[in-house]
Motif scaffolding. Sequence first.
Motif: not given
Length: 498
Positions: A113-119, A104-108
């Motif tokens: 990380q994708r949200l941080e890169q998305m902006g 669960y933690t790996i997927e979270i």
Amino acid sequence: MDDNLLKPVPEVTYLTSNIAWRYRAILRYFYLQHEQLRYYLFPEEVLEYLKESPHFADYTEENLQQDLNQLVNWKNLIPRQDTGKVYSIEDFKKKRFRYQCTPYTIEIERMVQRLEQMGQSFGGSLEKTFFIRILEALLKLTPDTGEDIYRKINKLSNEELNMVWDDLQGNFKNLTENAADYLAYLQSEKIEEMMMTEAFLAYKDALTEYLRNFMTVLQRTSFRIEVLLERIPAELIELIAGRLADHYLSIPRLEEQPSRDKLVQNYLLQWQGFKNWFLGREGRDGDLVFLQNATTETIRRITRFAQRLGERHHNFKSRRRDYLHLAEWFNRCRDLKEAHKLSACVFGVFHSRHLYAGVKETENIYAEIWHEKPTELTLKPRVRTYREKTKTGAVESHQEEKQQLLEQYLREKETEQRLIDQIIQGDRIVPAELPQIDPFIRKTLLNWIGKCMTNPQLTGKTENGRLIRLSLIDDREITLRSPDGDLRMPNYLIQFLN
């Protein structure tokens, strides 16, 4: 409703805690090491990493141990006692632990990380190749015309069939997610503000061309995909779902695996969702229609913005040089009369007279106006109280003319119906087998085909209320011959359902 939807998810608590900055730093380090295939970490490694940041200058080993214990309670970490380098009973009692991230933690962390890169803006794209890949995957699952429905599937092993299924569902998922994100990006408030600037004109053509290319591929491939989806029978999908479930269960897993029936049901639900996206259900249009309409509306919106910018740019353009050049013309005039003539040419006649003439009696372009007969006009008084004299007339009955026109219309319709009945073989019409036909029949067939193609189920109604269905026999083209010319068209079949 699934009971899992009603349960809390303690694994995400660390993101909203009062000291989330400590927990996030710890779990981010665990995640980065997990990506490098280092699954177990010692506390001293984590502490050494944290000490490199000035935010953890006063961070102690006791603080780290408290944070690790809390993350274990939230099911973010799994502790495991290290017994590899124990030299005494006292060392064993100290319980030196290694820690591992939970799935669960790996997927979270991967999602964060994708949200941080998305902006703060949407991503996505309108990749036209997704439709081509979906069509190629469907062709591997669809039986050819006249072929046994199980023959093509039996040629594929379970592993190959799983690869085709993953390609189909993966491309479909990427298509829907990327298209939704990209259209939301184009309709966001930030992009609308950018469209109002002059810099948008430089990207207008490229953006419009990008959207139009996507629409071209969508329209070219979606019809073939819909035909293939209609052709695949339900029993073939059930067979494919069973073989996919067998392949999933053949992979060794230590944890408890779901039952075969549940796996088959999941694959059938995936197929039904995929099919409904293209064909719709219960008389409703599929999401494909909404995607097409949204893309078309976006192209129109971009064109309107560009047109407004062009008009505004044209209005604000200075015409100072034009007026100076025109002033030089007037300055070179010899007298006022010549200036009046120039003014009439440039600005038009200020006090023009509007002349009216009747119908020209001759087509001779060299005839002069004074050679024509004068036109007499009756001028009416321009007062509100003026009313023309009217004479009451009798009401004439045209019943005989109406009856004659009605009988003529019914005879024409009866003749047309006989022509159509001659080309119906049983309950179907096969255009490829028709001889030379009347232009009226060709127009009627094209009208029926057009009605069916606008319906996701490829059905429609004739002028007499009969229900018809359109289907594609094969991919070859046929020639429909008429006295006024030939028409090349796909090899369709029109079937009457009532």
